[in-house]
Design a protein around this motif. Structure first.
Motif, PDB file in Angstrom:
ATOM      1  N   MET A 134       0.829  -1.202   0.000  1.00 46.39           N
ATOM      2  CA  MET A 134       0.000   0.000   0.000  1.00 46.39           C
ATOM      3  C   MET A 134       0.864   1.252   0.000  1.00 46.39           C
ATOM      4  O   MET A 134       0.631   2.183  -0.770  1.00 46.39           O
ATOM      5  N   TRP A 135       1.879   1.277   0.857  1.00 44.80           N
ATOM      6  CA  TRP A 135       2.764   2.442   0.905  1.00 44.80           C
ATOM      7  C   TRP A 135       3.577   2.573  -0.381  1.00 44.80           C
ATOM      8  O   TRP A 135       3.800   3.686  -0.891  1.00 44.80           O
ATOM      9  N   GLN A 136       4.019   1.456  -0.917  1.00 40.52           N
ATOM     10  CA  GLN A 136       4.781   1.518  -2.168  1.00 40.52           C
ATOM     11  C   GLN A 136       3.923   2.049  -3.303  1.00 40.52           C
ATOM     12  O   GLN A 136       4.381   2.873  -4.113  1.00 40.52           O
ATOM     13  N   GLU A 141       2.260   6.762  -6.635  1.00 41.98           N
ATOM     14  CA  GLU A 141       1.224   7.732  -7.013  1.00 41.98           C
ATOM     15  C   GLU A 141       1.731   9.166  -6.837  1.00 41.98           C
ATOM     16  O   GLU A 141       1.512  10.027  -7.703  1.00 41.98           O
ATOM     17  N   LEU A 142       2.425   9.419  -5.738  1.00 45.49           N
ATOM     18  CA  LEU A 142       2.960  10.767  -5.506  1.00 45.49           C
ATOM     19  C   LEU A 142       4.009  11.130  -6.551  1.00 45.49           C
ATOM     20  O   LEU A 142       4.037  12.266  -7.052  1.00 45.49           O
ATOM     21  N   VAL A 143       4.855  10.191  -6.880  1.00 44.40           N
ATOM     22  CA  VAL A 143       5.902  10.457  -7.866  1.00 44.40           C
ATOM     23  C   VAL A 143       5.298  10.733  -9.242  1.00 44.40           C
ATOM     24  O   VAL A 143       5.800  11.559 -10.008  1.00 44.40           O
ATOM     25  N   ALA A 149       6.023  18.318  -4.788  1.00 41.88           N
ATOM     26  CA  ALA A 149       5.068  18.763  -3.770  1.00 41.88           C
ATOM     27  C   ALA A 149       5.454  18.223  -2.390  1.00 41.88           C
ATOM     28  O   ALA A 149       6.255  17.290  -2.257  1.00 41.88           O
ATOM     29  N   THR A 150       4.859  18.831  -1.372  1.00 41.99           N
ATOM     30  CA  THR A 150       4.941  18.309  -0.008  1.00 41.99           C
ATOM     31  C   THR A 150       3.571  17.748   0.345  1.00 41.99           C
ATOM     32  O   THR A 150       2.572  18.473   0.306  1.00 41.99           O
ATOM     33  N   VAL A 151       3.528  16.473   0.661  1.00 46.34           N
ATOM     34  CA  VAL A 151       2.276  15.780   0.978  1.00 46.34           C
ATOM     35  C   VAL A 151       2.364  15.264   2.402  1.00 46.34           C
ATOM     36  O   VAL A 151       3.378  14.674   2.802  1.00 46.34           O
ATOM     37  N   MET A 152       1.319  15.505   3.174  1.00 46.04           N
ATOM     38  CA  MET A 152       1.272  15.021   4.556  1.00 46.04           C
ATOM     39  C   MET A 152       0.195  13.954   4.696  1.00 46.04           C
ATOM     40  O   MET A 152      -0.909  14.114   4.176  1.00 46.04           O
ATOM     41  N   LEU A 166       8.898   2.061   1.690  1.00 47.36           N
ATOM     42  CA  LEU A 166       9.033   2.806   0.446  1.00 47.36           C
ATOM     43  C   LEU A 166      10.479   2.850  -0.048  1.00 47.36           C
ATOM     44  O   LEU A 166      10.730   2.948  -1.245  1.00 47.36           O
ATOM     45  N   THR A 167      11.421   2.816   0.869  1.00 49.49           N
ATOM     46  CA  THR A 167      12.825   2.969   0.492  1.00 49.49           C
ATOM     47  C   THR A 167      13.384   1.742  -0.212  1.00 49.49           C
ATOM     48  O   THR A 167      14.422   1.834  -0.878  1.00 49.49           O
TER      49      THR A 167
END
Length: 212
Positions: A134-136, A141-143, A149-152, A166-167
């Motif tokens: 899910m995090w990956q 999606e953000l990339v 952008a900065t997303v919180m 994610l890393t």
């Protein structure tokens, strides 16, 4: 550079109240100290020039309230979008019980396996592999859609602790940090166009001095 801020909601238990393991089925509001944590988070974001362009939260009120109080304190009005994917895990038979009750059922070793390595004990309704994916997927999606952008994301500890997958090198993350975020704390991840890295983790804006 794309920046992801992952925040654990503020306190949901007051002074003198025994904390319980609240999950997806226990929708508690922030207590007074939790509101103060959220406001100090907002001050931290403003002071460090990390105002979010977009905010995602869980559907639970503790996460939504944390986001709203933080944004108000920061003096910004980013869009806040609840997503079920960020809801806390379901603790099954241990939902809304104290850790003494949890340890009596699964033992100290069972709880340490979760706290240190994300290994869920029997009965908890959580799939760690699914949360990693899910995090990956969210990072991808953000990339794709929010470069620069900065997303919180404001969520709960059972969800936030899987963000560093994610890393692609979770063992390296564990050499520097514990996976747990304390209430009101945040982690910072950056994507440089190639990969995600953890810049810092478990920063506590509500501490007298900002600290991990």
């Amino acid at each position: 550079m794309t920046r992801l801020l992952v925040v654990r909601h503020g306190n949901t238990f007051g002074v003198g109240e025994i904390a319980r393991r609240v999950g997806a089925r226990t929708d508690l509001p922030l207590v007074e100290s939790g509101v103060e944590q959220a406001r100090k988070l907002g001050h931290y974001l403003a002071a460090n020039k990390m105002l979010p362009d977009m905010v995602y939260t869980s559907e639970l009120q503790r996460a939504r309230q944390t986001a709203n109080y933080a944004l108000a304190a920061a003096g910004t009005s980013a869009m806040v979008m609840p997503r079920a994917m960020f809801n806390e895990i379901d603790y099954g038979p241990d939902e809304n019980l104290t850790d003494d009750h949890v340890i009596a059922r699964i033992g100290h070793a069972g709880l340490r396996a979760w706290e240190d390595h994300g290994i869920a004990p029997p009965g908890w309704l959580v799939d760690p592999v699914q949360l990693q994916k899910m995090w990956q997927d969210f990072g991808a999606e953000l990339v794709r859609n929010m470069v620069g952008a900065t997303v919180m994301v404001v969520t709960s500890n059972g969800i936030a602790r899987f963000t560093p997958y994610l890393t692609g090198d979770y063992p390296a993350f564990l050499t520097k940090y514990k996976p747990k975020l304390v209430t009101g704390a945040l982690g910072i991840l950056l994507h440089d166009g190639t990969a995600w890295t953890v810049k810092d983790w478990n920063i506590r804006p509500a501490a007298d001095r900002w600290a991990r």
